[in-house]
Design a protein around this motif. Structure first.
Motif, PDB file in Angstrom:
ATOM      1  N   LEU A  54       8.973 -12.595   6.206  1.00 54.11           N
ATOM      2  CA  LEU A  54       8.255 -11.363   5.891  1.00 54.11           C
ATOM      3  C   LEU A  54       9.134 -10.472   5.017  1.00 54.11           C
ATOM      4  CD1 LEU A  54       6.744 -10.513   9.409  1.00 54.11           C
ATOM      5  CD2 LEU A  54       5.470 -11.253   7.387  1.00 54.11           C
ATOM      6  N   PRO A  55       8.541  -9.580   4.236  1.00 53.86           N
ATOM      7  CA  PRO A  55       9.332  -8.694   3.366  1.00 53.86           C
ATOM      8  C   PRO A  55      10.396  -7.906   4.131  1.00 53.86           C
ATOM      9  CG  PRO A  55       7.008  -8.539   2.814  1.00 53.86           C
ATOM     10  CD  PRO A  55       7.086  -9.362   4.069  1.00 53.86           C
ATOM     11  N   LEU A  73       6.945 -13.993   2.160  1.00 52.43           N
ATOM     12  CA  LEU A  73       5.556 -14.284   2.517  1.00 52.43           C
ATOM     13  C   LEU A  73       5.000 -13.060   3.244  1.00 52.43           C
ATOM     14  CD1 LEU A  73       3.280 -16.316   2.476  1.00 52.43           C
ATOM     15  CD2 LEU A  73       4.164 -17.314   4.580  1.00 52.43           C
ATOM     16  N   GLU A  74       4.248 -12.274   2.519  1.00 57.02           N
ATOM     17  CA  GLU A  74       3.712 -11.035   3.085  1.00 57.02           C
ATOM     18  C   GLU A  74       2.356 -11.286   3.739  1.00 57.02           C
ATOM     19  OE1 GLU A  74       3.011  -6.356   1.837  1.00 57.02           O
ATOM     20  OE2 GLU A  74       3.250  -7.879   0.272  1.00 57.02           O
ATOM     21  N   PRO A 173      -6.355  -6.300  17.767  1.00 54.23           N
ATOM     22  CA  PRO A 173      -5.382  -7.240  17.186  1.00 54.23           C
ATOM     23  C   PRO A 173      -5.688  -7.504  15.712  1.00 54.23           C
ATOM     24  CG  PRO A 173      -7.010  -8.444  18.444  1.00 54.23           C
ATOM     25  CD  PRO A 173      -7.363  -6.987  18.588  1.00 54.23           C
ATOM     26  N   ALA A 174      -4.647  -7.670  14.946  1.00 53.55           N
ATOM     27  CA  ALA A 174      -4.808  -7.945  13.511  1.00 53.55           C
ATOM     28  C   ALA A 174      -4.589  -9.422  13.231  1.00 53.55           C
ATOM     29  CB  ALA A 174      -3.815  -7.115  12.709  1.00 53.55           C
ATOM     30  N   ASN A 175      -5.625 -10.047  12.723  1.00 55.40           N
ATOM     31  CA  ASN A 175      -5.465 -11.415  12.227  1.00 55.40           C
ATOM     32  C   ASN A 175      -4.900 -11.286  10.815  1.00 55.40           C
ATOM     33  OD1 ASN A 175      -5.695 -14.210  11.823  1.00 55.40           O
ATOM     34  ND2 ASN A 175      -7.700 -13.945  10.869  1.00 55.40           N
ATOM     35  N   ARG A 176      -3.662 -11.670  10.640  1.00 53.29           N
ATOM     36  CA  ARG A 176      -2.994 -11.420   9.358  1.00 53.29           C
ATOM     37  C   ARG A 176      -3.109 -12.617   8.417  1.00 53.29           C
ATOM     38  NH1 ARG A 176       2.697  -8.495  10.498  1.00 53.29           N
ATOM     39  NH2 ARG A 176       3.198 -10.402  11.656  1.00 53.29           N
ATOM     40  N   VAL A 177      -3.304 -12.309   7.159  1.00 55.59           N
ATOM     41  CA  VAL A 177      -3.430 -13.342   6.126  1.00 55.59           C
ATOM     42  C   VAL A 177      -2.430 -13.054   5.009  1.00 55.59           C
ATOM     43  CG1 VAL A 177      -5.854 -13.799   6.621  1.00 55.59           C
ATOM     44  CG2 VAL A 177      -5.254 -12.024   4.971  1.00 55.59           C
ATOM     45  N   ALA A 178      -2.064 -14.086   4.291  1.00 56.55           N
ATOM     46  CA  ALA A 178      -1.094 -13.929   3.204  1.00 56.55           C
ATOM     47  C   ALA A 178      -1.729 -13.246   1.998  1.00 56.55           C
ATOM     48  CB  ALA A 178      -0.548 -15.293   2.798  1.00 56.55           C
ATOM     49  N   THR A 179      -0.966 -12.397   1.340  1.00 56.57           N
ATOM     50  CA  THR A 179      -1.457 -11.757   0.118  1.00 56.57           C
ATOM     51  C   THR A 179      -1.509 -12.790  -1.006  1.00 56.57           C
ATOM     52  OG1 THR A 179       0.761 -11.147  -0.650  1.00 56.57           O
ATOM     53  CG2 THR A 179      -0.392  -9.573   0.788  1.00 56.57           C
TER      54      THR A 179
END
Length: 268
Positions: A54-55, A73-74, A173-179
């Motif tokens: 992550l950044p 990988l953000e 909850p946040a389902n996180r995805v790549a930019t």
């Protein structure tokens, strides 16, 4: 034999690294060998060709991993996360539950960038503050948000602090995805390493073929030299045989003359 690229996702905890790993494997399900581990558990950079982080962890990763091996990988929350927060009444306190302040603040930043700034965000970094302080913050919280791997089912929040939460607490909850940019950067890095491997293998094969060609040329030159030597020897033998034949012919001629002379004497 084709050599697959080795990629390790790293994070402040293995849980975060596993979240990154899911994204990586969605992008490269078969092309690479991937695994996840906490940054502190990385023995040295030789275990992988690339490391994804992550950044907020790139600077820390660079202390033990060469910068050229690190890919940022953000991960950002999907749209449903922002929609859910937008439904919270204005000026309510919202706990951002995360293991560290930096990533917690990053979640707040993402929310504000998407104009979800009508509530009061309070970051609770559970790995950086005393446990009692964490409990105090959570026990009165009406709204708690964070990464799905942390506040979702099976995450750290429910595993360790479920008994301290209000019965009517709302957990988002946040389902996180790549930019897009980080996805592009990761793909570029993987293909670059793959190209370098291919180029290296090509050079090795070319060198091997060149060595074999040199050996063949050397063998041919040796055969040619042997043929030249044999040819010279044959020429010498042939010349000698011609000389000897000439001498024999001369002796025969002399013998014939002597024989004729003897015959003539006998007739007298």
């Amino acid at each position: 034999m084709e050599r697959k690229i080795r990629l390790v996702t790293v994070g402040s905890t293995e849980t975060v690294a596993q979240e990154l790993l899911v994204v990586v494997r969605e992008m490269f399900p078969h092309e690479i060998i991937s695994s996840a581990m906490a940054l502190k558990s990385v023995p040295d950079h030789s275990i992988a060709d690339l490391f994804a982080a992550l950044p907020t962890r790139v600077a820390e990763a660079a202390q033990k991993i060469p910068q050229k091996k690190i890919v940022t990988l953000e991960l950002v929350p999907d749209a449903l996360f922002y929609v859910a927060i937008a439904k919270i009444p204005a000026n309510e306190d919202v706990i951002v539950f995360n293991n560290n302040t930096a990533q917690g603040q990053k979640i707040v930043e993402y929310c504000r960038e998407n104009n979800v700034d009508h509530v009061n965000y309070i970051v609770v970094p559970y790995n950086e503050i005393p446990q009692q302080q964490v409990i105090e913050s959570l026990s009165t919280a009406k709204y708690i948000i964070g990464a799905d791997t942390i506040v979702g089912p099976g995450g750290h929040l429910m595993n360790k602090y479920a008994s301290y939460l209000l019965k009517d607490v709302t957990i988002i909850p946040a389902n996180r995805v790549a930019t897009f940019e980080s996805t592009k950067a990761l793909m570029k890095a993987v293909y670059q390493v793959n190209y370098e491997h291919f180029a290296s293998e090509t050079r090795e094969i070319s060198q091997h073929l060149n060595d074999q060609i040199e050996q063949i040329v050397a063998a041919i030159e040796e055969v040619n030299a042997s043929i030249e030597t044999t040819s010279s020897t044959v020429d010498l033998v042939s010349t000698k045989m011609i000389e000897d034949t000439t001498k024999v012919a001369s002796i025969v001629d002399i013998s014939n003359v002597l024989f004729q002379a003897t015959a003539n004497i006998g007739n007298v």
